[in-house]
Design an enzyme around this catalytic site. Sequence first.
Site, short mmCIF file in Angstrom:
data_model
loop_
_atom_site.label_atom_id
_atom_site.label_comp_id
_atom_site.label_asym_id
_atom_site.label_seq_id
_atom_site.Cartn_x
_atom_site.Cartn_y
_atom_site.Cartn_z
N ASP A 1 -7.15 -7.73 4.69
CA ASP A 1 -6.35 -8.60 3.82
C ASP A 1 -5.80 -9.82 4.55
O ASP A 1 -5.33 -10.77 3.92
CB ASP A 1 -5.17 -7.80 3.22
N SER B 1 0.83 -1.21 0.00
CA SER B 1 0.00 0.00 0.00
C SER B 1 0.87 1.26 0.00
O SER B 1 0.58 2.22 -0.72
CB SER B 1 -0.88 0.03 1.25
N GLN C 1 -9.07 2.66 -0.30
CA GLN C 1 -8.93 2.93 -1.73
C GLN C 1 -9.90 4.04 -2.15
O GLN C 1 -9.53 4.95 -2.90
CB GLN C 1 -9.17 1.66 -2.54
C1 S3P Z 1 -5.72 -1.04 0.11
C2 S3P Z 1 -6.92 -1.01 0.76
C3 S3P Z 1 -7.75 -2.19 1.00
C4 S3P Z 1 -6.93 -3.48 0.84
C5 S3P Z 1 -6.09 -3.46 -0.40
C6 S3P Z 1 -5.12 -2.30 -0.37
C7 S3P Z 1 -4.99 0.22 -0.11
O1 S3P Z 1 -8.80 -2.22 0.06
O2 S3P Z 1 -7.79 -4.60 0.82
O3 S3P Z 1 -5.34 -4.67 -0.49
O4 S3P Z 1 -3.78 0.18 -0.41
O5 S3P Z 1 -5.61 1.28 0.04
P1 S3P Z 1 -10.20 -1.45 0.30
O6 S3P Z 1 -9.93 -0.03 0.43
O7 S3P Z 1 -11.02 -1.76 -0.91
O8 S3P Z 1 -10.76 -2.06 1.55
#
Ligand code: S3P
Length: 428
Positions: A315, A23, A169
């Site tokens: 995750d 991330s 996200q």
């Molecule tokens: C992430 C946010 C999470 C996570 C993904 C990475 C990010 O998703 O599951 O692997 O880097 O912002 P969501 O925001 O859809 O929950």
Amino acid sequence: MLKTVKKLNKGLKGEIIIPSDKSISHRAVMFSSIAKGECIVRNFSSGADCHSTLNLFKQLGVDISFIDDKTLKIRSTGNLIPSNNNNNIYPCGNSGTTMRLVSGILAGQNFDSTLTGDKSLSRRPMKRVIEPLTLMGADITSVDGHAPLTIRGRKLHGIDYNSKLASAQVKSCILLAGLNAEGKTIFTEPYISRDHTERLFNYLEADIKTEGTKVTITPSQMVAKDIDVVGDISSAAFFIVAGLIVEGSDFVIKNVGINPTRSGILDVVKRMGGGIEILNERIVSGEPCADIRVQYNDSLKGCVIEGEDIPRLIDELPVIAVLASQAEGNTVVRNAEDLRNKESDRIKCLVEELTKIGVNIEETRDGFIIRGETELSGGAELESYHDHRLAMSFYIAGLVCKNEIAINGFEWTKISFPEFETLINHLG
Ligand code: S3P
């Protein structure tokens, strides 16, 4: 690729350095590409997802080069340049983070672009970013809420948005759009999702303010600065679980990011009575980081995982299911319906595959229930459904199965953690 995994008859021992956080690596490249100036990004992820982001910004005219295999030099004017030689089509591969965050950057540019994804990414929901971006004045066409996304760039305006979903996200997409919009943007979510964007925006001097679950961004120009990326707690999670369930294990995982918005797995392990110690706590480029000692534990207890826990360990839920299979009593996971929208339907696929090796697991609408302390039989072929986190979770389960298992599609571990098996062998 079919990978076979055998029961480990001795404990995992020694020390490993966990590779770079996915991330934060994505964000380091994206934010340095729209910031003004030159910087070095150290400990960049070797996973395919982060390379999708890197290639995309190279296509957008940003000067990015490798100093060595983990160190990048990024030089940007703060302005992106459309790449006309590919009809402004930007592939995002398998990476949801790339597509959702970049759509927030591209929606406010003065050029048009199209974001495409592989088969899995093209099945994942994009309305969650299209809807708030449209409220900001964006013009985005999709295929019934899915990629490819055609974005006709235009000036956006700020909004005050209450998200139903706790998603980093979605939040990051809207904050990125707000950075270059007219007026303030306020984003509120039901629970706090990972806050790497807020921390990095702050570090790069964007005008951002956080109050609980509410974040306000005022349009501003970020300033490039060197970034050190900490190790990925989502990758460390596989080792934490392996250490807790493989008899005789005792080892240290170094350089793990322990940002409280990501470290739900540490709380769950404590709740289950697992033996972990947090050592050498420190801050690296605005992110808390530590070394973690893990020791085998034969008296783990099941627990309930729900509500605000979920975004803090979303995750890690597949590998937590493996952990729960070795704990006494029931583990109940609720409010995790968004797991169905990941690289695979992680509720359905997890239940189907773990059942094959003897895990007592029941699918529910928004999670699963595990009746623990089963000796896993193994002796089956498990499908990874091209999902990196399922493939690695099954591998960890294989370490405690009576009979050998095989995992189909193991090569998908390259998406986030190509070093996974080498590091297991290092401890084994
Ligand atoms: C992430 C946010 C999470 C996570 C993904 C990475 C990010 O998703 O599951 O692997 O880097 O912002 P969501 O925001 O859809 O929950």
